[in-house]
Scaffold this motif. Structure first.
Motif: not given
Length: 71
Positions: A4, A33, A61-64, A66-67
């Motif tokens: 992402n 992150s 990665d999308p979650s990274c 976002a973090t």
């Protein structure tokens, strides 16, 4: 793992806060992150006054991402 990317602008005067002395702050943000953080070398062309902006790109990665965005 899907990748992402998120791009946004920050004021030129805040770039030092993101990068830190010797790049220490940006490395710490990346380590915490898991996202890659890139700050454009040059301000976006504009009026040439102190409010010029720099592009920041978060990727990974999308979650990274976002973090990193929340930091």
């Amino acid at each position: 793992m899907s990748s992402n990317e998120l791009q946004f602008l920050i004021p030129q005067r805040h770039v030092g806060l993101v990068i830190g002395s010797g790049g220490q702050q940006i490395r710490q943000l990346q380590d915490q992150s898991g996202a890659r953080i890139q700050v454009a070398k040059d301000p976006i062309p504009g009026s040439g006054h102190p409010l010029d902006q720099r592009q920041v790109t978060l990727s990974g990665d999308p979650s990274c991402v976002a973090t990193a965005k929340g930091m």
